[in-house]
Design a protein around this motif. Structure first.
Motif, PDB file in Angstrom:
ATOM      1  N   GLY A 136       0.809  -1.218   0.000  1.00  0.00           N
ATOM      2  CA  GLY A 136       0.000   0.000   0.000  1.00  0.00           C
ATOM      3  C   GLY A 136       0.841   1.265   0.000  1.00  0.00           C
ATOM      4  O   GLY A 136       0.316   2.365   0.176  1.00  0.00           O
ATOM      5  N   LEU A 137       2.169   1.132  -0.203  1.00  0.00           N
ATOM      6  CA  LEU A 137       3.021   2.321  -0.273  1.00  0.00           C
ATOM      7  C   LEU A 137       2.818   3.014  -1.626  1.00  0.00           C
ATOM      8  O   LEU A 137       2.901   2.369  -2.669  1.00  0.00           O
ATOM      9  N   PRO A 138       2.543   4.332  -1.620  1.00  0.00           N
ATOM     10  CA  PRO A 138       2.393   5.030  -2.902  1.00  0.00           C
ATOM     11  C   PRO A 138       3.713   5.016  -3.679  1.00  0.00           C
ATOM     12  O   PRO A 138       4.786   5.149  -3.082  1.00  0.00           O
ATOM     13  N   ALA A 139       3.644   4.861  -4.991  1.00  0.00           N
ATOM     14  CA  ALA A 139       4.851   4.763  -5.819  1.00  0.00           C
ATOM     15  C   ALA A 139       5.773   5.969  -5.637  1.00  0.00           C
ATOM     16  O   ALA A 139       6.996   5.837  -5.631  1.00  0.00           O
ATOM     17  N   ARG A 140       5.180   7.154  -5.428  1.00  0.00           N
ATOM     18  CA  ARG A 140       6.012   8.358  -5.306  1.00  0.00           C
ATOM     19  C   ARG A 140       6.868   8.336  -4.030  1.00  0.00           C
ATOM     20  O   ARG A 140       7.790   9.136  -3.893  1.00  0.00           O
ATOM     21  N   CYS A 141       6.547   7.449  -3.079  1.00  0.00           N
ATOM     22  CA  CYS A 141       7.348   7.348  -1.856  1.00  0.00           C
ATOM     23  C   CYS A 141       8.554   6.437  -2.042  1.00  0.00           C
ATOM     24  O   CYS A 141       9.420   6.366  -1.167  1.00  0.00           O
ATOM     25  N   LEU A 142       8.603   5.693  -3.131  1.00  0.00           N
ATOM     26  CA  LEU A 142       9.691   4.724  -3.320  1.00  0.00           C
ATOM     27  C   LEU A 142      10.747   5.253  -4.272  1.00  0.00           C
ATOM     28  O   LEU A 142      10.449   5.775  -5.353  1.00  0.00           O
ATOM     29  N   GLU A 143      11.996   5.114  -3.839  1.00  0.00           N
ATOM     30  CA  GLU A 143      13.122   5.513  -4.679  1.00  0.00           C
ATOM     31  C   GLU A 143      14.061   4.318  -4.780  1.00  0.00           C
ATOM     32  O   GLU A 143      14.369   3.690  -3.770  1.00  0.00           O
ATOM     33  N   LEU A 144      14.494   3.993  -5.990  1.00  0.00           N
ATOM     34  CA  LEU A 144      15.412   2.883  -6.171  1.00  0.00           C
ATOM     35  C   LEU A 144      16.810   3.431  -6.395  1.00  0.00           C
ATOM     36  O   LEU A 144      17.019   4.280  -7.268  1.00  0.00           O
ATOM     37  N   GLU A 145      17.776   2.970  -5.584  1.00  0.00           N
ATOM     38  CA  GLU A 145      19.166   3.416  -5.722  1.00  0.00           C
ATOM     39  C   GLU A 145      19.939   2.398  -6.536  1.00  0.00           C
ATOM     40  O   GLU A 145      20.019   1.229  -6.168  1.00  0.00           O
ATOM     41  N   ILE A 146      20.495   2.862  -7.623  1.00  0.00           N
ATOM     42  CA  ILE A 146      21.210   1.966  -8.521  1.00  0.00           C
ATOM     43  C   ILE A 146      22.680   2.353  -8.551  1.00  0.00           C
ATOM     44  O   ILE A 146      23.018   3.499  -8.846  1.00  0.00           O
ATOM     45  N   ARG A 164      10.110   2.174 -17.637  1.00  0.00           N
ATOM     46  CA  ARG A 164       8.841   1.629 -17.125  1.00  0.00           C
ATOM     47  C   ARG A 164       8.729   1.880 -15.621  1.00  0.00           C
ATOM     48  O   ARG A 164       7.649   2.177 -15.114  1.00  0.00           O
ATOM     49  N   LEU A 165       9.844   1.761 -14.917  1.00  0.00           N
ATOM     50  CA  LEU A 165       9.820   2.039 -13.473  1.00  0.00           C
ATOM     51  C   LEU A 165       9.451   3.490 -13.213  1.00  0.00           C
ATOM     52  O   LEU A 165       8.619   3.793 -12.360  1.00  0.00           O
ATOM     53  N   ARG A 166      10.061   4.387 -13.982  1.00  0.00           N
ATOM     54  CA  ARG A 166       9.751   5.810 -13.772  1.00  0.00           C
ATOM     55  C   ARG A 166       8.296   6.107 -14.115  1.00  0.00           C
ATOM     56  O   ARG A 166       7.681   6.957 -13.484  1.00  0.00           O
ATOM     57  N   SER A 167       7.745   5.398 -15.110  1.00  0.00           N
ATOM     58  CA  SER A 167       6.345   5.714 -15.426  1.00  0.00           C
ATOM     59  C   SER A 167       5.377   5.146 -14.393  1.00  0.00           C
ATOM     60  O   SER A 167       4.231   5.592 -14.317  1.00  0.00           O
ATOM     61  N   LEU A 168       5.843   4.200 -13.560  1.00  0.00           N
ATOM     62  CA  LEU A 168       5.027   3.781 -12.412  1.00  0.00           C
ATOM     63  C   LEU A 168       4.920   4.907 -11.384  1.00  0.00           C
ATOM     64  O   LEU A 168       4.046   4.899 -10.524  1.00  0.00           O
ATOM     65  N   GLY A 169       5.874   5.853 -11.454  1.00  0.00           N
ATOM     66  CA  GLY A 169       5.899   6.930 -10.463  1.00  0.00           C
ATOM     67  C   GLY A 169       7.012   6.752  -9.444  1.00  0.00           C
ATOM     68  O   GLY A 169       7.186   7.563  -8.537  1.00  0.00           O
ATOM     69  N   VAL A 170       7.788   5.652  -9.594  1.00  0.00           N
ATOM     70  CA  VAL A 170       8.922   5.389  -8.706  1.00  0.00           C
ATOM     71  C   VAL A 170      10.086   6.289  -9.116  1.00  0.00           C
ATOM     72  O   VAL A 170      10.269   6.564 -10.300  1.00  0.00           O
ATOM     73  N   ARG A 171      10.846   6.812  -8.136  1.00  0.00           N
ATOM     74  CA  ARG A 171      11.991   7.654  -8.480  1.00  0.00           C
ATOM     75  C   ARG A 171      13.277   6.827  -8.557  1.00  0.00           C
ATOM     76  O   ARG A 171      13.404   5.794  -7.898  1.00  0.00           O
ATOM     77  N   LEU A 172      14.228   7.299  -9.345  1.00  0.00           N
ATOM     78  CA  LEU A 172      15.489   6.578  -9.515  1.00  0.00           C
ATOM     79  C   LEU A 172      16.665   7.456  -9.081  1.00  0.00           C
ATOM     80  O   LEU A 172      16.771   8.617  -9.491  1.00  0.00           O
ATOM     81  N   ALA A 173      17.518   6.881  -8.250  1.00  0.00           N
ATOM     82  CA  ALA A 173      18.701   7.606  -7.793  1.00  0.00           C
ATOM     83  C   ALA A 173      19.956   6.909  -8.303  1.00  0.00           C
ATOM     84  O   ALA A 173      20.032   5.676  -8.321  1.00  0.00           O
ATOM     85  N   MET A 174      20.932   7.703  -8.720  1.00  0.00           N
ATOM     86  CA  MET A 174      22.211   7.131  -9.127  1.00  0.00           C
ATOM     87  C   MET A 174      23.123   7.130  -7.899  1.00  0.00           C
ATOM     88  O   MET A 174      23.507   8.175  -7.394  1.00  0.00           O
ATOM     89  N   ASP A 175      23.412   5.919  -7.396  1.00  0.00           N
ATOM     90  CA  ASP A 175      24.187   5.766  -6.158  1.00  0.00           C
ATOM     91  C   ASP A 175      25.682   5.882  -6.458  1.00  0.00           C
ATOM     92  O   ASP A 175      26.120   5.629  -7.587  1.00  0.00           O
ATOM     93  N   ASP A 176      26.460   6.266  -5.454  1.00  0.00           N
ATOM     94  CA  ASP A 176      27.929   6.290  -5.546  1.00  0.00           C
ATOM     95  C   ASP A 176      28.404   7.122  -6.732  1.00  0.00           C
ATOM     96  O   ASP A 176      29.381   6.751  -7.404  1.00  0.00           O
ATOM     97  N   PHE A 177      27.744   8.254  -6.976  1.00  0.00           N
ATOM     98  CA  PHE A 177      28.108   9.066  -8.135  1.00  0.00           C
ATOM     99  C   PHE A 177      29.568   9.521  -8.044  1.00  0.00           C
ATOM    100  O   PHE A 177      30.025   9.977  -7.001  1.00  0.00           O
TER     101      PHE A 177
END
Ligand code: C2E
Ligand code: MG
Ligand code: MG
Ligand code: MG
Length: 277
Positions: A136-146, A164-177
């Motif tokens: 039940g977590l809203p997609a905008r609350c989830l961020e995936l660190e890659i 496709r992940l971004r269009s779900l509303g999930v955010r993407l972070a670039m880790d260890d930049f």
């Protein structure tokens, strides 16, 4: 074959290598049953706004409580999980479990680390959707660190999965930049929502003008591309003041809290976010 050519050094080298292999094999066998035995736990480390110090969310970080070896960190067992494919079920479990916890946080964000191996699976988007639906977590609350974003962006298939992940509303972070796994070229190819500046750049901030110059450049890059910046590994007030002065959006590190249990994190939320301005 190596044995046939072997000189005296081989007799010294071989037992050590056998030891390492034996340990590795034993760990892999233990890891196969670790999930079922509930030996994996998830800790949460606060992510704060540098301007206000308010908690904006937390990053989920995995720990393995091995029955005889004690606590094993993800730097040791995540690579084994990747090599054996165990990262797929383990990663799916972390996602769902952490989403369930974050559901209680009233709209704060949850960051979950994902390996390139997970993102390459065609089923990964379904795994993320399922974790969101079940928790039940809203997609905008989830961020995936890659972390290995640079490698992913080289393939059209994985770029498709990322979008496709971004269009779900999930955010993407670039880790260890800045470390080589996450590069400028990748930012050109794909829209990330956040850049996490690697701890190695933050460590020397206060005494090293070159570290400050690099940080400034990354923050300028983030603001030009409209990407949020987060600095990892902030351990003291001196580093924080510099990050504030340079306009870095978010910070994370021992200064604000070590990775902690969900209960401890929620207790901090109660005191810190209700009192702070
Ligand atoms: P990461 O995502 O870059 O996480 C940051 C690491 O820095 C964490 O180590 C964290 O405990 C540590 N850290 C945070 N603040 C400070 C600080 O102020 N000073 C210092 N010295 N260290 C700090 P940890 O928990 O050992 O995790 C290591 C790596 O393992 C993570 O790096 C991430 O890439 C990976 N990992 C952790 N959990 C998972 C997971 O569930 N799935 C996957 N695929 N990878 C994971
Ligand atoms: Mg991370
Ligand atoms: Mg990192
Ligand atoms: Mg890392």
């Amino acid at each position: 074959q190596a044995k046939a050519e072997g000189g005296s050094c081989l007799r010294i080298f071989e037992p050590a290598m056998n030891d390492r292999l034996r340990t590795r094999r034993a760990l892999v066998a233990d890891l196969r049953v670790a999930m079922a035995r509930q030996e994996l736990t998830i800790l949460f480390q606060p992510q704060v706004s540098t301007a206000t110090r308010r908690i904006k969310g937390a990053e989920a970080l995995l720990r393995w409580h091995h029955p005889t070896r004690g606590v094993i960190g993800p730097d040791v067992f995540i690579p084994l999980a990747e090599e054996t494919g165990l990262i797929v079920p383990i990663g799916a479990w972390v996602l769902e479990e952490a989403c369930h916890v974050a559901r209680r946080w009233g709209g704060l964000s949850l960051a979950v680390n994902v390996s390139a191996h997970q993102v390459r699976q065609a089923s990964f988007v379904d795994t993320v959707e399922r974790a969101l639906a079940r928790s039940g977590l809203p997609a905008r609350c989830l961020e995936l660190e890659i972390t290995e974003a640079a490698m992913l962006a080289n393939s059209a298939e994985t770029l498709g999965i990322l979008s496709r992940l971004r269009s779900l509303g999930v955010r993407l972070a670039m880790d260890d930049f800045g470390t080589g796994y996450s590069s400028l070229a990748t930012l050109q190819r794909f829209r990330f929502d956040k850049i996490k500046v690697d701890r190695s750049f933050v460590r020397h901030l206060v005494h090293d003008a070159r570290a400050v110059a690099l940080l400034r450049a990354v923050i300028a890059l983030g603001s030009a591309l409209d990407v949020t910046t987060n600095a990892e590994g902030v351990e003291d007030e001196g580093q924080l003041s510099l990050l504030q002065a340079e306009g870095c959006d978010e910070a994370q590190g021992y200064l604000f809290g070590r990775p902690m249990s969900a209960a401890d994190f929620e207790a901090q939320l109660g005191t810190r976010n209700s009192s702070a301005a």
